[in-house]
Design an enzyme around this catalytic site. Structure first.
Site, short mmCIF file in Angstrom:
data_model
loop_
_atom_site.label_atom_id
_atom_site.label_comp_id
_atom_site.label_asym_id
_atom_site.label_seq_id
_atom_site.Cartn_x
_atom_site.Cartn_y
_atom_site.Cartn_z
N LYS A 1 0.84 -1.20 0.00
CA LYS A 1 0.00 0.00 0.00
C LYS A 1 0.88 1.25 0.00
CE LYS A 1 -3.85 1.96 2.76
NZ LYS A 1 -4.69 1.73 3.94
N SER B 1 -9.69 1.90 3.13
CA SER B 1 -8.80 2.66 2.27
C SER B 1 -7.82 1.78 1.49
CB SER B 1 -8.02 3.67 3.10
OG SER B 1 -7.15 3.02 4.01
N SER C 1 -9.73 -0.67 7.17
CA SER C 1 -9.23 -0.47 5.81
C SER C 1 -8.65 -1.69 5.14
CB SER C 1 -8.20 0.64 5.80
OG SER C 1 -8.87 1.86 5.74
#
Ligand code: GLN
Length: 471
Positions: A81, A156, A180
């Site tokens: 990420k 997210s 997330s």
């Protein structure tokens, strides 16, 4: 049945295939890179490390020929990420304020997986600073769901979930402050795991709300996820919040018990009704019970008061002086701060900084921040109390299907409320996992919350559930 292509096979098989010479690591990496190219329109990746990955694969292939005994993650092709630092690579938390910022060091988890011969394939798109539930608050544009590209991927860590969903890698590292990892994993129907607070070092992860943030893993392969967690976990000199008695693999038992909280499955919602039916259908595998939980309506207010407070403090470091973007053409220090932060942060991040600054301000501190801290403790105690009697709490991950990319809520709180099932494990610090399953021909995801330091129970239960309610 035809043999699934190598890239869709479990890590243990891939490793065997490489060591037996059936395939090379270079061929494997090339196959994943091909999938990345064919799924570009989903916008899951920010940067793809094609050359580096191929080069590292070649190097390892050669070392294996020369008799090298490879690390435990040989064959693990990992997406990361865009809020986890990789030395020499850009990292921006999908924010304009970190434009052109390159990390001078590796996050501890990156250090650890590289030492075990994992290969990093690229960085994945996400909501800015991890703030969001849709991966649409990103300077790189929205991530699209691989199952239906008119829908959100969730957030997210939306890019991470799509990277696994579409088979561009076999492990994805993400972060989870309030869901997330688990929420996009559920929207993309893949397993998503958040360790308990203090199991994995946060060193090198761009902070959102430090007492909530945890790095975790998305992968279709639960055995690989467990192996990766075993490598990530444990004390780190750079993060004093990692528990000294971090999870050891204490082995697991066969007769797990599950508790669900009826109030968490609102009557008349077909999605959560189905989720409850799926959980109940596991009664041959797990002893089942029910419990009350007094704190449901306090979860969202408590989470958003505390995380915005922590975010306002964490994000004060982005001032145009030390990192990334600095607004040009300014004539004073104050003007530089104001213009840098005004232009650098997106709308959602600014909203949260303001809310967090408000709840921390003199006069409101006790009414909001201190009160929320007390409520957080009561929530955590209630979870512990249920888990004294049961191995897991079972609950939904989400309350419905992913929404359309174009959807704009009438009320901003609507999106915050959608986090209701995931914030609990971050408020309490327990490990949790989203486990995809299929029951009566309909797909859903079940979330399990486990006792502290019992991550190993989650992997064991997930494997059982997957075998019983095949994906
Ligand atoms: N959706 C939640 C939020 O916006 C959770 C985000 C996260 O876990 N990083 O805060």
């Amino acid at each position: 049945m035809t043999e699934p292509s190598l890239i869709a096979r479990p890590l243990a098989d891939i490793r065997r295939a490489i060591l037996s010479g059936e395939t090379s690591l270079e061929a494997l990496v090339s196959s994943y890179l091909d999938v990345i190219e064919s799924t570009r329109h989903l916008n899951a990746f920010v940067h793809v490390f094609a050359e580096d990955a191929i080069q590292q694969a070649r190097l390892l292939d050669q070392k294996i020929v020369d008799g090298y005994i490879p690390g435990r993650l040989l064959g693990a092709i990992v997406s990361v990420k865009d809020n986890i630092c990789i030395q020499g690579k850009p990292v921006s938390a999908a924010s304009h304020i970190l434009a052109d910022y390159t990390s001078p060091f590796h996050a501890t988890p990156i250090e650890r997986i590289l030492a075990e011969d994992a290969i990093l394939i690229g960085t994945t798109n996400c909501d800015e600073f991890g703030m969001g539930s849709s991966s649409t608050n990103s300077r790189y544009g929205p991530v699209r769901n691989g199952a239906d590209d008119t829908k959100i991927a969730g957030g997210s860590s939306g890019g991470a979930a799509v990277s696994v969903q579409t088979g561009t890698c076999n492990l994805a590292l993400g972060t989870d402050t309030g869901g997330s990892i688990r929420q996009p994993a559920a929207f993309c129907h893949v397993p998503g795991f958040k360790p308990g607070y203090g199991s994995v070092s946060r060193h090198g992860m761009i902070a959102y709300a430090s007492s909530f943030d945890q790095m975790g893993i998305i992968s279709r392969d639960v055995a690989a996820m467990k192996l990766c967690f075993d490598i990530l976990k444990g004390p780190d000199e750079f993060d004093s919040t990692v528990s000294k008695n971090a999870p050891t693999d204490q082995g697991t038992k066969d007769n797990f018990s599950i508790c669900y909280i009826p109030e968490m499955f609102p009557k008349g919602n077909p999605y959560t009704d189905h989720c409850l039916e799926s959980i109940r259908s596991l009664d041959a595998l797990f002893a089942m019970g029910q419990s009350d939980f007094a704190w449901l309506r306090y979860l969202i207010p408590c989470y958003y008061i505390l995380t915005t407070a922590e975010a306002s403090s964490n994000l004060s470091r982005y001032d145009g002086v030390r990192y990334g973007f600095r607004a040009p053409g300014v004539s004073s220090l104050e003007e530089m701060y104001v213009k840098t932060r005004t232009k650098g942060f997106g709308h959602e991040v600014k909203k949260r900084i303001m809310l967090g600054t408000f709840v921390l301000s003199e006069g409101y501190f006790d009414a909001y921040y201190t009160k929320a801290q007390k409520v957080r403790r009561l929530i955590a105690e209630s979870v512990d109390k249920i888990l004294e009697e049961y191995d897991f709490i079972a609950l939904p991950v989400v309350a419905g299907e992913p929404w359309n990319l174009e959807y704009t809520p009438q009320d901003a709180l609507e999106i915050y409320l959608s986090d209701i099932y995931t914030v609990l494990a971050n408020l309490s610090g327990h490990p949790a996992m989203a486990i995809p399953c299929e029951h009566n021909g309909q797909k859903t995801s079940i979330q399990l919350i486990a006792r502290k330091h019992r991550e190993s129970d989650l992997f064991a239960a997930a494997e059982k559930i997957q075998a019983a309610l095949a994906k």
